[in-house]
Design a protein around this motif. Structure first.
Motif, PDB file in Angstrom:
ATOM      1  N   LEU A 280       0.923  -1.320   0.014  1.00  0.00           N
ATOM      2  CA  LEU A 280       0.023   0.068   0.137  1.00  0.00           C
ATOM      3  C   LEU A 280       0.920   1.322   0.238  1.00  0.00           C
ATOM      4  O   LEU A 280       1.891   1.484   0.881  1.00  0.00           O
ATOM      5  CB  LEU A 280      -0.884  -0.046   1.332  1.00  0.00           C
ATOM      6  CG  LEU A 280      -2.119   1.069   1.239  1.00  0.00           C
ATOM      7  CD1 LEU A 280      -3.118   0.860   0.342  1.00  0.00           C
ATOM      8  CD2 LEU A 280      -2.710   1.149   2.706  1.00  0.00           C
TER       9      LEU A 280
ATOM     10  N   PHE B  37      -4.629   6.618  -1.663  1.00  0.00           N
ATOM     11  CA  PHE B  37      -3.769   5.323  -1.402  1.00  0.00           C
ATOM     12  C   PHE B  37      -4.035   4.623  -2.540  1.00  0.00           C
ATOM     13  O   PHE B  37      -5.116   4.418  -3.121  1.00  0.00           O
ATOM     14  CB  PHE B  37      -4.247   4.663   0.012  1.00  0.00           C
ATOM     15  CG  PHE B  37      -4.158   5.676   1.251  1.00  0.00           C
ATOM     16  CD1 PHE B  37      -3.043   5.382   2.071  1.00  0.00           C
ATOM     17  CD2 PHE B  37      -4.989   6.700   1.744  1.00  0.00           C
ATOM     18  CE1 PHE B  37      -2.611   6.409   3.095  1.00  0.00           C
ATOM     19  CE2 PHE B  37      -4.870   7.361   2.669  1.00  0.00           C
ATOM     20  CZ  PHE B  37      -3.416   7.391   3.404  1.00  0.00           C
TER      21      PHE B  37
ATOM     22  N   HIS C 273      -3.316   0.407  -3.525  1.00  0.00           N
ATOM     23  CA  HIS C 273      -3.064  -0.760  -2.964  1.00  0.00           C
ATOM     24  C   HIS C 273      -2.507  -1.611  -4.425  1.00  0.00           C
ATOM     25  O   HIS C 273      -3.133  -1.548  -5.553  1.00  0.00           O
ATOM     26  CB  HIS C 273      -4.453  -1.808  -2.241  1.00  0.00           C
ATOM     27  CG  HIS C 273      -3.815  -2.913  -1.563  1.00  0.00           C
ATOM     28  ND1 HIS C 273      -3.903  -4.170  -2.253  1.00  0.00           N
ATOM     29  CD2 HIS C 273      -3.277  -3.090  -0.549  1.00  0.00           C
ATOM     30  CE1 HIS C 273      -3.418  -5.069  -1.679  1.00  0.00           C
ATOM     31  NE2 HIS C 273      -3.243  -4.567  -0.395  1.00  0.00           N
TER      32      HIS C 273
ATOM     33  N   ALA D  49      -3.209  -4.621  -5.324  1.00  0.00           N
ATOM     34  CA  ALA D  49      -4.265  -5.484  -6.063  1.00  0.00           C
ATOM     35  C   ALA D  49      -5.482  -4.732  -6.559  1.00  0.00           C
ATOM     36  O   ALA D  49      -6.249  -5.060  -6.992  1.00  0.00           O
ATOM     37  CB  ALA D  49      -4.892  -6.454  -4.863  1.00  0.00           C
ATOM     38  N   SER D  50      -5.259  -3.309  -6.429  1.00  0.00           N
ATOM     39  CA  SER D  50      -6.391  -2.768  -6.923  1.00  0.00           C
ATOM     40  C   SER D  50      -6.531  -2.471  -8.588  1.00  0.00           C
ATOM     41  O   SER D  50      -7.844  -2.459  -8.951  1.00  0.00           O
ATOM     42  CB  SER D  50      -6.400  -1.183  -6.657  1.00  0.00           C
ATOM     43  OG  SER D  50      -6.683  -1.176  -5.021  1.00  0.00           O
TER      44      SER D  50
ATOM     45  N   TYR E  63      -6.082  -0.468 -11.109  1.00  0.00           N
ATOM     46  CA  TYR E  63      -6.854   0.654 -11.840  1.00  0.00           C
ATOM     47  C   TYR E  63      -6.250   0.666 -13.603  1.00  0.00           C
ATOM     48  O   TYR E  63      -5.085   0.790 -13.668  1.00  0.00           O
ATOM     49  CB  TYR E  63      -6.442   2.061 -11.177  1.00  0.00           C
ATOM     50  CG  TYR E  63      -6.975   2.081  -9.942  1.00  0.00           C
ATOM     51  CD1 TYR E  63      -8.526   2.283  -9.738  1.00  0.00           C
ATOM     52  CD2 TYR E  63      -6.197   2.078  -8.911  1.00  0.00           C
ATOM     53  CE1 TYR E  63      -9.019   2.403  -8.333  1.00  0.00           C
ATOM     54  CE2 TYR E  63      -6.850   2.380  -7.503  1.00  0.00           C
ATOM     55  CZ  TYR E  63      -8.231   2.441  -7.486  1.00  0.00           C
ATOM     56  OH  TYR E  63      -8.961   2.544  -6.288  1.00  0.00           O
TER      57      TYR E  63
ATOM     58  N   GLN F 200      -9.239  -7.480  -6.170  1.00  0.00           N
ATOM     59  CA  GLN F 200      -9.293  -6.030  -6.262  1.00  0.00           C
ATOM     60  C   GLN F 200     -10.097  -5.268  -5.456  1.00  0.00           C
ATOM     61  O   GLN F 200      -9.697  -4.272  -5.078  1.00  0.00           O
ATOM     62  CB  GLN F 200      -9.763  -5.884  -7.846  1.00  0.00           C
ATOM     63  CG  GLN F 200      -9.871  -4.380  -8.299  1.00  0.00           C
ATOM     64  CD  GLN F 200     -10.666  -4.180  -9.614  1.00  0.00           C
ATOM     65  OE1 GLN F 200     -11.594  -4.988  -9.897  1.00  0.00           O
ATOM     66  NE2 GLN F 200     -10.200  -3.213 -10.340  1.00  0.00           N
ATOM     67  N   HIS F 201     -11.209  -5.824  -5.025  1.00  0.00           N
ATOM     68  CA  HIS F 201     -12.116  -5.213  -4.323  1.00  0.00           C
ATOM     69  C   HIS F 201     -11.479  -5.124  -2.654  1.00  0.00           C
ATOM     70  O   HIS F 201     -11.561  -4.177  -2.135  1.00  0.00           O
ATOM     71  CB  HIS F 201     -13.330  -5.924  -4.050  1.00  0.00           C
ATOM     72  CG  HIS F 201     -14.339  -5.153  -3.093  1.00  0.00           C
ATOM     73  ND1 HIS F 201     -14.918  -4.198  -3.236  1.00  0.00           N
ATOM     74  CD2 HIS F 201     -14.614  -5.685  -1.764  1.00  0.00           C
ATOM     75  CE1 HIS F 201     -15.591  -3.642  -2.109  1.00  0.00           C
ATOM     76  NE2 HIS F 201     -15.528  -4.850  -1.563  1.00  0.00           N
TER      77      HIS F 201
ATOM     78  N   GLY G 176      -8.174  -4.997  -2.341  1.00  0.00           N
ATOM     79  CA  GLY G 176      -7.391  -3.656  -2.386  1.00  0.00           C
ATOM     80  C   GLY G 176      -7.933  -2.428  -2.114  1.00  0.00           C
ATOM     81  O   GLY G 176      -7.280  -1.617  -1.463  1.00  0.00           O
ATOM     82  N   ARG G 177      -9.066  -2.266  -2.789  1.00  0.00           N
ATOM     83  CA  ARG G 177      -9.547  -1.123  -2.727  1.00  0.00           C
ATOM     84  C   ARG G 177     -10.255  -0.804  -1.398  1.00  0.00           C
ATOM     85  O   ARG G 177     -10.245   0.428  -0.764  1.00  0.00           O
ATOM     86  CB  ARG G 177     -10.892  -0.829  -3.816  1.00  0.00           C
ATOM     87  CG  ARG G 177     -10.148  -0.624  -5.185  1.00  0.00           C
ATOM     88  CD  ARG G 177     -10.990  -0.503  -6.453  1.00  0.00           C
ATOM     89  NE  ARG G 177     -10.422  -0.677  -7.558  1.00  0.00           N
ATOM     90  CZ  ARG G 177     -10.704  -0.301  -8.847  1.00  0.00           C
ATOM     91  NH1 ARG G 177     -11.966   0.073  -8.836  1.00  0.00           N
ATOM     92  NH2 ARG G 177     -10.263  -0.659 -10.019  1.00  0.00           N
TER      93      ARG G 177
ATOM     94  N   ILE H 217      -8.962  -1.574   1.349  1.00  0.00           N
ATOM     95  CA  ILE H 217      -7.976  -1.404   2.250  1.00  0.00           C
ATOM     96  C   ILE H 217      -7.625   0.052   1.833  1.00  0.00           C
ATOM     97  O   ILE H 217      -7.199   1.055   2.840  1.00  0.00           O
ATOM     98  CB  ILE H 217      -6.562  -2.149   1.848  1.00  0.00           C
ATOM     99  CG1 ILE H 217      -6.875  -3.586   2.299  1.00  0.00           C
ATOM    100  CG2 ILE H 217      -5.127  -1.646   2.473  1.00  0.00           C
ATOM    101  CD1 ILE H 217      -5.805  -4.500   1.878  1.00  0.00           C
ATOM    102  N   GLU H 218      -7.517   0.814   0.450  1.00  0.00           N
ATOM    103  CA  GLU H 218      -7.177   2.104   0.257  1.00  0.00           C
ATOM    104  C   GLU H 218      -8.303   2.950   0.996  1.00  0.00           C
ATOM    105  O   GLU H 218      -7.905   4.098   1.485  1.00  0.00           O
ATOM    106  CB  GLU H 218      -7.501   2.085  -1.321  1.00  0.00           C
ATOM    107  CG  GLU H 218      -6.276   1.467  -2.184  1.00  0.00           C
ATOM    108  CD  GLU H 218      -6.514   1.698  -3.393  1.00  0.00           C
ATOM    109  OE1 GLU H 218      -7.596   2.483  -4.118  1.00  0.00           O
ATOM    110  OE2 GLU H 218      -5.874   1.334  -4.263  1.00  0.00           O
ATOM    111  N   ARG H 219      -9.638   2.519   1.056  1.00  0.00           N
ATOM    112  CA  ARG H 219     -10.534   3.454   1.660  1.00  0.00           C
ATOM    113  C   ARG H 219     -10.297   3.371   3.178  1.00  0.00           C
ATOM    114  O   ARG H 219     -10.384   4.471   3.765  1.00  0.00           O
ATOM    115  CB  ARG H 219     -12.013   3.120   1.303  1.00  0.00           C
ATOM    116  CG  ARG H 219     -12.414   3.209  -0.268  1.00  0.00           C
ATOM    117  CD  ARG H 219     -14.077   2.909  -0.387  1.00  0.00           C
ATOM    118  NE  ARG H 219     -14.133   1.478  -0.150  1.00  0.00           N
ATOM    119  CZ  ARG H 219     -14.214   0.433  -0.904  1.00  0.00           C
ATOM    120  NH1 ARG H 219     -13.934   0.598  -2.210  1.00  0.00           N
ATOM    121  NH2 ARG H 219     -14.419  -0.868  -0.627  1.00  0.00           N
TER     122      ARG H 219
END
Lengths: 633, 412
Positions: free
Chosen positions: A542, A621, A623, A625-626, A628, B45-46, B48-49, B51-53
């Motif tokens: 992250l 932020f 991550h 695995a996200s 984009y 993916q979800h 990961g997001r 965790i970002e939020r």
């Protein structure tokens, strides 16, 4: 004498032999199922031969059967081509059924509650086989349906098909257009993400401007002053019950009228003032069975195939973050088919442009057949109406453009730029700042100043000079204190800028170039600007990306940057409080015995006034695995 | 296009239609067989997001107390980027070795006892041969006893070394109450072992029956009842969920938990990670941190407070007030950071702006400040949100502390 105690198939076998009995039994069943066509009739029909039986058995399903009773038994050859209908009416009907089927499948996994709805979306995407495809199809079908119905209306206008005797058909069609719009709009809210909440909030707030009943209508629609549990439930019920019910009723009326009056011919095919749609000469008849039936089966296959392909490779229904009434996203717009109202709202009064204008526009459309009563449908005789039609298309397009967030919404340049770089995925687009591959997000502080060129110096030398400069004039310290106010820990705040590792991280370089490019485009609002990207490690997998814009403050009045005679922006100068001195150079005291202070221009080492430096930052932020993806990718 | 859509022959249309249907079914089938992988990718993916939020929520809501990097802050909130929370027990190996050795000791002693009983059995004395065998066996067992004792000594020594190297962490609350256990005489060895067993990880320490995810989520939802008694200078862990009347939705709670749990290094935690932690959790339930009854709190009755001050000649100290304001009660976490009115200029604003308002007619600045601190919800300055300032300062401050802070603010 029956073999069994009652008459049965066995008696037939005994009488006619097994083979004959079976064949006749099948023939009989087929004739019952098709309401009039036996096996031989079907065979002839699909071979393209003329019917051998008399009276023509191919007309019987229309007369006796339920499913075809509302379909005409034959069409005029002149209306079966691409022109004049472009199959738009057929397509509209197709989407009604397509949306019903995909919608019912989605209903299986959906609960209209703010606590659950968004989670249901995630479940559909993560735990329902073909769930994503079904959702994409439903959403894409909805967008197509609005467009197709609107085009169907424009086509009817252009060919003058609304004229006598089809005035009422036109009116029901207009109702269907409005219902379609509201169906699509009510479905917009159901995923309960930011996109839906805010698009619907904007759309629903237009109703507020209606005099006298506006507040009540709005309250009735939302169930509370703000969209919440009640609002979601109401929109859901509108979407799955009331509006579909209305749609099916008016769809029935509309199509009944179409059949009663016949499909209107291309204008040049009939004499002025005549309507010959129901008088089809024998040589122009195209029978439903088999011609139109096979056409429609083919179109059904082709259209569904095309939508499937689009939803697999080219389109995915957007899903943003969970709806949050506390956080208004930048650049919120109504759904595209309501953008024209949003655009009109920017012209002035909320009531005039948000309520009166659309009402007058729709009212005008409803009355069109009664206002335009000239008998001719020929294009040459209808210049005024065709001009109005093209004006309508142009005005709607322009208003829709004006409805976009980028048109005449005052957002400061720095906010706009950082948003442009970092916005969350929406409508298959995503801020370029999110698309840096994770391994290219190399921790450190980078500046766009480097992009602007470092003639005669290496990048490293330039950055060293830039570091020295910003540390001396306090701009670096200002950035650090901005970062700390945004909860970047002292440990992690950068010590200095470093040059962008273009070789290891080409995408990072590209993003910084884009950042610099966007900043350069605002020389008036952001003079002497530099941007910075500070990448810090946050957790394993992250990273935190802080976007900073630092510029000389300019004088802004009424949202406009003030410029001097030379067109240069007027810079705000920094001031500092110093003790006031009397004539003898002693500090002056006020009545309470405290030193009196005054604001004086802040001077730099050379005694020149310094501009008041402004700073703006936002962060995100990312991550590992996200994933984009790049826009369109 | 027109030609394509208007195939003139019936069989052409039938054929093309069937081809389209079959093509569509093949496509859908192809999507279907790839669904498993797609859904897994979506979940990744979800996550990961989420965790970002969660990181965003943590930065704005939690980092003030738990630290930007999750190491906690002294006497204020425990670290979450914390091996102890994730079940890393620095002396776990030693504790386990000692437990095993203790079990072996019990077993060996029992075996020896059985042999001795046989040896001294008067009614059925063993034969000479058997006697020798028994004695030899006892010798052997005693040697094993020695071995186990050595193992225990070794583990204890190792543990001591370890504890020394971890003294920084111990000082910051790893093994709370260790100093009261340390001097227990060796006879109470079991108690020491129990202590290390219980305090090995945060979950055993607080006696949590569920897993870590549940512990984090529950704490986020409900806060930690009683923690205001433990974290002497703060209000303790407040509830955050809408379920408990606070602000976060369930999905936000889950995002936050995902972020906190993302600190887990699994088997890769080290003692250095322990040492990086600024503050460890404190035990809550056993009441082992007695608080001496202090002077009574000020309460929230403004007139009563002012009368009490007058009667007891309580005068605030500006300097002490400044420290209380910025450190002990954490006022500067919000005041001066935009979410609440600035500290600077308090006096002038109170005097010139607030007291000019009709509802404060007849107030003194002091009275206004006392009311603002003890009853923050009574009046909200335009442009700020209500409900942000905790309403319990009156019960957390003594009269003297309140007077100090007011005195400090009068100079601002």
């Amino acid at each position: 004498m029956s073999i069994l105690p009652f008459p049965s198939f066995l008696d037939d076998v005994k009488e006619k032999g097994f083979k004959k009995a079976v064949f006749e039994g099948i023939d009989d069943s087929v004739e019952r199922l098709t309401a009039g066509l036996n096996v031989q009739d079907l065979r002839e029909a699909f071979r393209g031969e003329t019917a051998s039986r008399r009276p023509n058995p191919r007309l019987t399903p229309h007369a006796d059967g339920f499913w075809l009773h509302m379909r005409p038994s034959y069409f005029n050859r002149d209306v079966t081509g691409m022109y004049p209908s472009f199959r738009l009416g057929w397509l509209s009907s197709y989407f009604v059924f397509f949306e019903t089927i995909t919608g019912i499948l989605l209903m299986l996994w959906y609960t209209p509650s703010p606590e659950i709805a968004y989670g249901d979306m995630l479940t559909i995407l993560s735990n329902v086989p073909l769930g994503q495809l079904m959702r994409d199809m439903h959403r894409l079908g909805a967008e197509f349906m609005v467009a197709v119905v609107a085009m169907h209306m424009m086509r009817t206008w252009i060919t003058g098909s609304y004229k006598k005797p089809r005035q009422f058909t036109w009116f029901t069609g207009l109702l269907l257009l409005v219902i379609t719009g509201f169906l699509s709009f009510s479905g917009y809210l159901l995923p309960w993400d930011q996109l839906s909440l805010w698009a619907v909030t904007i759309g629903a707030s237009m109703a507020e401007a209606t005099p006298v009943v506006g507040d009540q209508v709005n309250l009735l629609l939302r169930g509370a002053p703000e969209l919440g549990a009640n609002g979601l439930l109401r929109f859901y019920l509108l979407h799955v019950l009331l509006l579909p019910a209305l749609l099916f009723v008016f769809f029935g009326v509309h199509y009944y009228k179409v059949v009663i009056h016949g499909h209107s011919l291309p204008p040049q095919k009939e004499n002025i003032g005549e309507d010959t749609a129901k008088r089809v000469p024998l040589d122009k008849r195209v029978y439903f069975i088999p011609d139109m039936l096979t056409y429609e089966m083919f179109w059904l296959g082709a259209t569904t195939f095309i939508i499937t392909v689009l939803c697999i490779w080219f389109y995915h229904a957007p899903l943003e973050n969970h709806a949050d009434p506390q956080v208004t996203p930048l650049g919120t717009t109504a759904p595209w088919y309501f953008l024209w109202i949003q655009g009109a709202l920017k012209l002035g009064d909320k009531f005039i442009w948000g309520v009166a204008f659309p009402t007058v526009a729709l009212g005008g459309l409803a009355l069109l057949p009664y206002l335009d009563v000239t008998p001719s449908r020929r294009y040459a005789h209808r210049r005024v109406m065709l001009t109005i039609a093209s004006l309508l298309i142009s005005v709607t397009t322009i208003l829709s453009y004006m409805g976009l967030a980028k048109f005449a919404v005052a957002t400061s340049a720095e906010t706009e730029i950082v948003h442009e770089l970092t916005f969350e995925p929406a409508h298959s687009k995503v801020g370029i700042g999110r698309t840096i591959p994770f391994d290219q997000m190399i921790s450190g502080a980078y500046t766009t100043a480097q992009i602007h060129g470092h003639e005669g110096m290496s990048a490293n030398e330039f950055i060293a000079a830039f570091n020295a400069e910003t540390q001396a004039n306090g701009q670096f310290a200002q950035m650090i204190s901005e970062l700390q106010s945004q909860y970047v820990s002292t440990n992690q705040a950068p010590q200095r800028f470093r040059s962008i590792p273009a070789d290891e991280a080409p995408k990072l370089m590209q993003v910084m170039e884009e950042f610099a490019h966007l900043l350069d485009a605002e020389p008036v609002e952001l003079p002497n600007v530099w941007g910075a990207l500070v990448i810090t490690d946050n957790q394993a997998g992250l990273k935190r990306l802080d976007w900073i814009v630092s510029w000389d403050g300019v004088l802004i009045e009424g949202g406009q940057v003030q410029v001097d005679e030379a067109g240069e922006p007027m810079i705000v100068m920094a001031t500092e409080d110093v003790a006031m001195l009397d004539e003898d150079g002693n500090p002056m005291m006020n009545e309470d015995g405290e030193p009196m202070m005054e604001a004086v221009p802040k001077l730099d080492a050379d005694g020149n006034p310094t501009p008041a430096r402004r700073i703006y930052s936002d962060h995100l932020f990312i991550h590992e695995a996200s994933a984009y993806f790049a826009p369109g990718g | 296009m027109g030609r394509l859509l208007f195939i003139r022959s019936i069989e052409g249309r039938v054929l093309a239609g069937i081809t389209m249907f079959v093509g569509m079914m093949i496509l859908v089938g192809w999507v279907a067989i790839n669904e498993e992988a797609r859904m897994q990718a979506f979940v990744r993916q979800h996550t990961g997001r989420a965790i970002e939020r969660g990181a965003e929520l943590y930065a704005s809501l939690c980092s003030e107390c738990h630290g930007e990097e999750g190491y906690g802050s002294k006497d204020r909130a425990p670290g979450l980027n914390n091996p102890h929370l994730f079940g890393y027990d620095p002396v776990g190996a030693q504790t386990a070795a000692i437990t095993n050795a203790n079990r072996a000791l019990v077993r060996l002693n029992k075996d020896i006892e059985t042999l001795l009983t046989e040896l001294t059995n008067a009614q059925n004395p063993p034969t000479d041969e058997r006697q020798n065998a028994i004695l030899a066996e006892i010798d052997d067992l005693e040697a094993q006893l020695e071995e186990q004792h050595a193992l225990i000594d070794q583990a204890v020594a190792e543990r001591e070394t370890k504890l020394k190297s971890l003294s920084a962490a111990v000082k910051r609350g790893l093994y709370p109450l260790w100093d009261t256990i340390e001097d227990i005489p060796s006879t109470a060895e079991n108690e020491v072992e129990t202590f290390f067993f219980i305090n090995g990880t945060r979950l055993t320490q607080v006696g949590w029956a569920g897993d870590l995810q549940g512990y984090v989520v529950t704490t986020l939802i409900h806060g930690r009842p009683g923690s205001a008694n433990v974290w002497l200078s703060s209000e303790g862990m407040a509830p955050w969920s809408q379920l408990a009347g606070a602000q976060l939705r369930q999905d936000q709670i889950e995002d936050l938990a995902a972020y906190v749990l993302n600190w887990d290094k699994g088997n890769a935690w080290t003692d250095d990670d322990l040492i990086a932690v600024q503050q460890f959790g404190k035990p809550l339930a056993d009441g082992s941190l007695p608080r001496e009854p202090g002077p009574p709190p000020a309460g929230d009755n403004v007139n009563a407070i002012l009368t009490f001050w007058a009667e007891n000649e309580i005068v605030g100290s500006e300097a002490t007030g400044g420290v209380l304001y910025s450190e002990d009660f954490g006022c500067t976490d919000c005041h001066g950071k935009g979410s609440a009115p600035d500290t600077v200029g308090t006096f002038e604003r109170a005097l010139n702006e607030r007291l000019a308002l009709p509802q404060f007619a007849g107030y003194t600045v002091e009275q206004y400040l006392v009311e603002s601190i003890t009853r923050p919800g009574d009046f909200i300055v335009d442009g700020f949100s209500s409900g942000l300032m905790p309403a319990n300062f009156g019960t957390r401050m003594t009269h003297q502390q309140l007077a100090d802070i007011v005195a400090y603010l009068m100079t601002q």
